[in-house]
Design a protein around this motif. Structure first.
Motif, short mmCIF file in Angstrom:
data_model
loop_
_atom_site.label_atom_id
_atom_site.label_comp_id
_atom_site.label_asym_id
_atom_site.label_seq_id
_atom_site.Cartn_x
_atom_site.Cartn_y
_atom_site.Cartn_z
N ALA A 267 13.44 -4.10 45.53
CA ALA A 267 12.03 -4.06 46.53
C ALA A 267 11.67 -5.46 46.25
N THR A 268 12.83 -6.27 46.33
CA THR A 268 12.43 -8.20 46.54
C THR A 268 13.90 -8.61 46.88
N PRO A 269 14.52 -9.72 47.66
CA PRO A 269 15.45 -10.08 48.25
C PRO A 269 16.88 -10.50 47.44
N VAL A 270 16.83 -10.21 46.12
CA VAL A 270 17.19 -10.02 45.13
C VAL A 270 18.19 -9.23 44.69
N ASP A 349 4.07 -13.79 47.95
CA ASP A 349 4.60 -12.51 48.46
C ASP A 349 5.40 -11.80 49.15
N GLU A 350 6.10 -13.04 49.93
CA GLU A 350 7.54 -12.43 50.78
C GLU A 350 8.35 -11.77 49.83
N PHE A 351 7.80 -12.34 48.23
CA PHE A 351 9.16 -12.23 47.81
C PHE A 351 9.14 -10.38 47.56
N PHE A 352 8.15 -9.76 47.58
CA PHE A 352 7.76 -8.21 47.54
C PHE A 352 8.02 -7.38 48.45
N ARG A 353 8.65 -6.51 48.56
CA ARG A 353 9.08 -5.26 49.89
C ARG A 353 7.95 -4.51 49.06
N ASN A 354 7.77 -3.72 50.42
CA ASN A 354 6.89 -2.45 50.05
C ASN A 354 6.78 -1.48 49.01
N ASN A 355 8.53 -1.16 49.33
CA ASN A 355 8.94 -0.19 48.59
C ASN A 355 8.21 -0.44 46.75
N PHE A 356 8.11 -1.96 46.69
CA PHE A 356 7.44 -2.60 45.33
C PHE A 356 6.87 -1.51 44.60
N GLU A 357 5.78 -0.78 44.67
CA GLU A 357 4.62 0.18 44.17
C GLU A 357 5.09 1.03 44.07
N LYS A 358 5.92 1.41 45.25
CA LYS A 358 5.95 3.23 44.75
C LYS A 358 7.45 3.09 43.85
#
Length: 401
Positions: A267-270, A349-358
């Motif tokens: 859920a990140t660009p990494v 905050d651009e590091f995180f994508r929407n599915n991080f919380e999931k």
């Protein structure tokens, strides 16, 4: 659930006083061999005789060199369908890749994919033709690993249609501990199906009983005939090494032990190493340069990762392969690696994508990282969840802790 089936499950359990490390290690230590549910044919074949059966399994459903499907067919069991999960029946599809239904070439048994493009599940005509669904699949004990969620979906189908359900249990390779926050159900998704911690420490048999008895199946339906054939000579302290990789990118035990700490990079660009020979054992990014990030790797299109993140881009990052298995297990669910990458890349905050919380299961972890909280401070916030769940699951455990 019928009381006789709970008693059957409990009566079949035998445990060992000390941990073993898979069957080979058990033999070397002169300890009893771990025997999976599917190997105990005398316990379940009589329950299936004369019934129409659907088998939920994949490439991990093996007893030595023979698949459970072949064992059933050789013993005259009428297997009318195979239900296949993410990665397909043969386990060779990418993560999240849609898998079409078809026919098993070896046996001619129809395959109904539960991970096709529509994800509608088996059609009603097939369901109506069944008497019992058998589940035999190797899970890795993480809330976001999808095999358990597919089993729960099939339990709901069985409950809604008055069908029997039989779980041939297998050990949990991460069954030694519980860690991570309990899923906030507003983040329920395909990678988070039940209100359980990230690492729940339960086998699929135990989890199936718990979900059924706790009313966690959709619409509070309940499987009235749920039977578990437990693993013999297994406890929750058993260090069980999987004989077969459960999916294309979890290729060895170290990757499985690090999975609770590295999966959040999805859920990140990494990159976490998809498209390399060491997925889930490294992390990196083209801009993650500097001290402590000298390790280099380049993801490429390959088996199990046809289009990996950061494909064909040189990444700089961290190699986790030197971490011992014991240390990987001891750290459990940790945000340490995510915090390192977040601080190094400086993307906010651009590091995180929407599915991080999931994946992590709560809505406040992202903010804690952005506020500069340490991994230890963040882990402390779910200590109560761990204690609560360990107490909650006790009535449903089939194996000694």
């Amino acid at each position: 659930m019928k009381l006789k089936n709970i008693l059957l499950a409990l009566a079949l359990v035998s445990t060992v006083a000390t941990a073993c490390k898979g069957n080979k290690q058990a033999e070397e230590a002169d300890e009893p061999e771990v025997i999976v549910g599917a190997a105990q044919t005398e316990k379940y074949l009589p329950l299936l005789k004369g019934k129409k059966v659907a088998l939920f399994s994949n490439h991990t459903g093996m007893v030595d060199d023979k698949h459970t499907l072949d064992i059933l067919l050789e013993n005259g069991i009428d297997v009318v369908a195979i239900f296949s999960p993410e990665h397909g029946f043969r386990g060779d599809a990418d993560a999240g890749e849609h898998v079409s239904s078809g026919v098993d070439e070896k046996t001619g048994v129809p395959i109904a994919s539960l991970y096709d493009r529509n994800r509608r599940g088996p059609n009603q005509e097939l369901i109506d033709s069944l008497d019992v669904i058998v589940s035999d699949i190797q899970d890795v004990g993480l809330r976001y690993y999808t095999y358990y969620a597919t089993m729960i979906k099939l339990m709901e189908i069985a409950a809604a249609n008055g069908k029997e359900f039989l779980i041939l249990d297998r050990p949990n390779p991460n069954g030694m501990y519980v860690d991570g926050p309990i899923l906030d159900m507003k983040y329920r998704s395909g990678v988070g199906r039940l209100p359980i911690p990230v690492v729940h420490g339960m086998t699929l048999g135990e989890l199936g009983i718990m979900a059924n008895e706790m009313g966690w199946l959709d619409d509070s339906v309940k499987v009235e005939s749920l039977t578990v054939v437990p693993v013999e000579n297994y406890t929750h302290s058993t260090r069980y090494e999987l004989p077969i990789a459960p999916s294309p990118n979890l290729r060895d035990m170290k990757a499985i032990y690090l999975y609770p700490a590295t999966c959040y990079f999805e859920a990140t660009p990494v990159s976490l190493g998809r498209g390399t020979d060491f997925p889930f054992l490294v992390y990196g990014h083209p801009d993650m340069k500097g001290e402590g990030h000298e390790f280099e790797f380049t993801p490429v299109s390959s088996y199990g990762a046809k289009e990996p993140p950061l494909q064909d881009q040189l990444c700089y990052g961290v190699d986790l392969r030197e971490i011992s298995d014991d240390d990987a297990i001891a750290q459990g669910v940790t945000m340490a690696y995510v915090i390192d990458a977040y601080n190094t890349l400086g993307m906010g905050d651009e590091f995180f994508r929407n599915n991080f919380e999931k994946l992590i299961g709560r809505g406040d972890i992202r903010q804690m990282i952005e506020e500069g909280k340490s991994a230890e401070e963040i882990k402390a916030t779910w200590a109560d969840d761990v204690a609560k769940f360990k107490e909650q699951r006790k009535p449903f455990l089939l194996y000694e802790e």
